[in-house]
Design a protein around this motif. Sequence first.
Motif, PDB file in Angstrom:
ATOM      1  N   ILE A 222     -10.812   8.250  12.529  1.00  0.00           N
ATOM      2  CA  ILE A 222     -10.826   7.941  11.090  1.00  0.00           C
ATOM      3  C   ILE A 222     -11.899   8.780  10.395  1.00  0.00           C
ATOM      4  O   ILE A 222     -11.672   9.345   9.329  1.00  0.00           O
TER       5      ILE A 222
ATOM      6  N   VAL B 240      -8.594  -4.290  -1.947  1.00  0.00           N
ATOM      7  CA  VAL B 240      -8.904  -3.500  -0.752  1.00  0.00           C
ATOM      8  C   VAL B 240      -9.218  -4.444   0.399  1.00  0.00           C
ATOM      9  O   VAL B 240      -9.927  -5.430   0.231  1.00  0.00           O
ATOM     10  N   ALA B 241      -8.653  -4.140   1.559  1.00  0.00           N
ATOM     11  CA  ALA B 241      -8.918  -4.976   2.736  1.00  0.00           C
ATOM     12  C   ALA B 241      -9.214  -4.072   3.917  1.00  0.00           C
ATOM     13  O   ALA B 241      -8.732  -2.936   3.976  1.00  0.00           O
ATOM     14  N   LYS B 242     -10.023  -4.593   4.840  1.00  0.00           N
ATOM     15  CA  LYS B 242     -10.288  -3.805   6.047  1.00  0.00           C
ATOM     16  C   LYS B 242      -9.182  -4.111   7.053  1.00  0.00           C
ATOM     17  O   LYS B 242      -9.002  -5.262   7.466  1.00  0.00           O
TER      18      LYS B 242
ATOM     19  N   TYR C 269       0.850  -1.188   0.000  1.00  0.00           N
ATOM     20  CA  TYR C 269       0.000   0.000   0.000  1.00  0.00           C
ATOM     21  C   TYR C 269       0.887   1.239   0.000  1.00  0.00           C
ATOM     22  O   TYR C 269       2.096   1.141   0.272  1.00  0.00           O
TER      23      TYR C 269
ATOM     24  N   LEU D 219     -17.290  -4.259  -1.221  1.00  0.00           N
ATOM     25  CA  LEU D 219     -16.904  -4.531   0.165  1.00  0.00           C
ATOM     26  C   LEU D 219     -17.732  -3.690   1.136  1.00  0.00           C
ATOM     27  O   LEU D 219     -18.175  -4.171   2.165  1.00  0.00           O
TER      28      LEU D 219
ATOM     29  N   GLN E 268      -3.140   2.838  17.838  1.00  0.00           N
ATOM     30  CA  GLN E 268      -4.057   2.700  16.687  1.00  0.00           C
ATOM     31  C   GLN E 268      -5.173   3.748  16.763  1.00  0.00           C
ATOM     32  O   GLN E 268      -5.750   3.959  17.829  1.00  0.00           O
ATOM     33  N   LEU E 269      -5.441   4.372  15.637  1.00  0.00           N
ATOM     34  CA  LEU E 269      -6.501   5.392  15.627  1.00  0.00           C
ATOM     35  C   LEU E 269      -7.870   4.731  15.775  1.00  0.00           C
ATOM     36  O   LEU E 269      -8.083   3.633  15.265  1.00  0.00           O
TER      37      LEU E 269
ATOM     38  N   ASP F  14      -7.442  -2.732  10.694  1.00  0.00           N
ATOM     39  CA  ASP F  14      -7.760  -1.913  11.872  1.00  0.00           C
ATOM     40  C   ASP F  14      -9.171  -1.314  11.697  1.00  0.00           C
ATOM     41  O   ASP F  14     -10.096  -2.041  11.441  1.00  0.00           O
ATOM     42  N   ASN F  15      -9.253   0.011  11.745  1.00  0.00           N
ATOM     43  CA  ASN F  15     -10.591   0.618  11.628  1.00  0.00           C
ATOM     44  C   ASN F  15     -10.871   1.181  10.257  1.00  0.00           C
ATOM     45  O   ASN F  15     -11.789   1.975  10.085  1.00  0.00           O
ATOM     46  N   ARG F  16     -10.038   0.822   9.310  1.00  0.00           N
ATOM     47  CA  ARG F  16     -10.164   1.518   8.012  1.00  0.00           C
ATOM     48  C   ARG F  16      -9.919   0.585   6.835  1.00  0.00           C
ATOM     49  O   ARG F  16      -9.472  -0.551   7.019  1.00  0.00           O
ATOM     50  N   LEU F  17     -10.189   1.138   5.641  1.00  0.00           N
ATOM     51  CA  LEU F  17      -9.961   0.363   4.424  1.00  0.00           C
ATOM     52  C   LEU F  17      -8.563   0.665   3.899  1.00  0.00           C
ATOM     53  O   LEU F  17      -8.117   1.811   3.925  1.00  0.00           O
ATOM     54  N   ARG F  18      -7.899  -0.372   3.436  1.00  0.00           N
ATOM     55  CA  ARG F  18      -6.541  -0.177   2.898  1.00  0.00           C
ATOM     56  C   ARG F  18      -6.490  -0.684   1.465  1.00  0.00           C
ATOM     57  O   ARG F  18      -6.970  -1.778   1.160  1.00  0.00           O
ATOM     58  N   LYS F  19      -5.908   0.142   0.615  1.00  0.00           N
ATOM     59  CA  LYS F  19      -5.836  -0.207  -0.805  1.00  0.00           C
ATOM     60  C   LYS F  19      -4.440  -0.730  -1.122  1.00  0.00           C
ATOM     61  O   LYS F  19      -3.447  -0.031  -0.911  1.00  0.00           O
TER      62      LYS F  19
ATOM     63  N   PRO G 248     -12.491  -2.325  -5.609  1.00  0.00           N
ATOM     64  CA  PRO G 248     -12.854  -3.500  -4.808  1.00  0.00           C
ATOM     65  C   PRO G 248     -13.670  -3.091  -3.580  1.00  0.00           C
ATOM     66  O   PRO G 248     -14.483  -3.857  -3.089  1.00  0.00           O
TER      67      PRO G 248
ATOM     68  N   THR H 141     -10.543   7.499   0.746  1.00  0.00           N
ATOM     69  CA  THR H 141     -10.185   6.286   1.484  1.00  0.00           C
ATOM     70  C   THR H 141      -8.683   6.051   1.460  1.00  0.00           C
ATOM     71  O   THR H 141      -8.065   5.734   2.475  1.00  0.00           O
TER      72      THR H 141
ATOM     73  N   GLN I 127     -12.236   4.711  15.497  1.00  0.00           N
ATOM     74  CA  GLN I 127     -13.189   4.959  14.413  1.00  0.00           C
ATOM     75  C   GLN I 127     -13.551   6.440  14.284  1.00  0.00           C
ATOM     76  O   GLN I 127     -13.658   6.972  13.173  1.00  0.00           O
TER      77      GLN I 127
ATOM     78  N   ASP J 253      -6.145   6.425   4.816  1.00  0.00           N
ATOM     79  CA  ASP J 253      -5.270   5.351   5.306  1.00  0.00           C
ATOM     80  C   ASP J 253      -3.822   5.836   5.383  1.00  0.00           C
ATOM     81  O   ASP J 253      -3.109   5.564   6.347  1.00  0.00           O
TER      82      ASP J 253
END
Lengths: 112, 235
Positions: free
Chosen positions: B8, A66-68, A26, B231, B2-3, A70-75, B227, B27, B5, B31
């Motif tokens: 974010i 894309v995967a989730k 990423y 999701l 870790q942040l 922690d608390n977010r989406l990562r590309k 993707p 998004t 929700q 990240d």
Amino acid sequence: MGNSKLYKGSLNTIILKLLDEQGKMYGYEITQKVKALTQGELQITEGALYPALHKLEAEGLLDVEVAKVDNRLRKYYKLTEAGEKETVNRLAELEEFIRSMQNLVNPNWSIN
Amino acid sequence: MQLNQAQIQQLYAFTSKHFVEHYDLQTELVDHIANGIEQQLSENSDITFKQALNNEFRKFGVHGFEDVIVKRKRAMSLKYWKIIFGFFKDYFSFPKIIATLSAILFLGLVFWNIPLEIKENFFSGIGALIIVLWLFFMIRNKKQKKETKKRWMLKDQIDNIGNSFNLIHLIFFPIINSNLLGSVLRWQVFYIDVLLAFIIVTVVLISFIILKTIPQKAEELLTKTYPEYKLLQTL
């Protein structure tokens, strides 16, 4: 940081080479990896990295996942089949360039 | 560290405030910034979330996200036209190529056989017909457009077919309106008539792809490009 103008033209090749070695990465990971590999000599700026990634993606050389996390989406980016072939070509071009430059600045030096 | 929700969500609001309108780009930037903030917080416990965020934003340079946004749009435009070209290629491979070539030949023969006096008007008439069809589809697609909470760059591109209309207009209509067309038609060469037929068929096919095929396959194209599009519906 080294002379960014000299590195700029090779940014796409650096990205392709890293993805070829690592499988999928990423954006943030790429900046950190390059920083670590060059001991901080080369720092890819955010303003240059994402446009390069998006262009390579639009050209069909990269695919995204894309995967989730922690608390977010990562590309994540990974090479497509065309990207794998292009990596070989661009690395060969870059090596040829390095060889030519070495011949110009230091004729007795050899890359091998 | 870790942040959470809420933080974010603050980052999403931050990107939105700084003119990143599309969820796909937001998004990715969220990240990236979140990773940078977490790194800073782990190295220096005195720093606040806000200070760390400002430090990360500064790394994007004096123009903020602008450069990334502009270039992302350019890359998406390239992708959009590659999609169009992908569908267009289908019309020139078996079996569709038979229908395409027949249409070109048929139209070429019509041009060849109509009297010179009405030939130019006939050509302009087809041009006008294409404009009417564009307007019809543009209005219809606008009515059918589903407003979603999140904006996706490719979806905007698909919905905003007006941009493509400008391009078609730029390529096609100077040919119709110029004196060049009149003089070329007067040459009375069959190959020229076939060439004109080819141009018309090409414009019709590209129009059909932009106005009908792509909007119809929008969901499929969006899922393939993003993707996270599917999701999000399963989260």
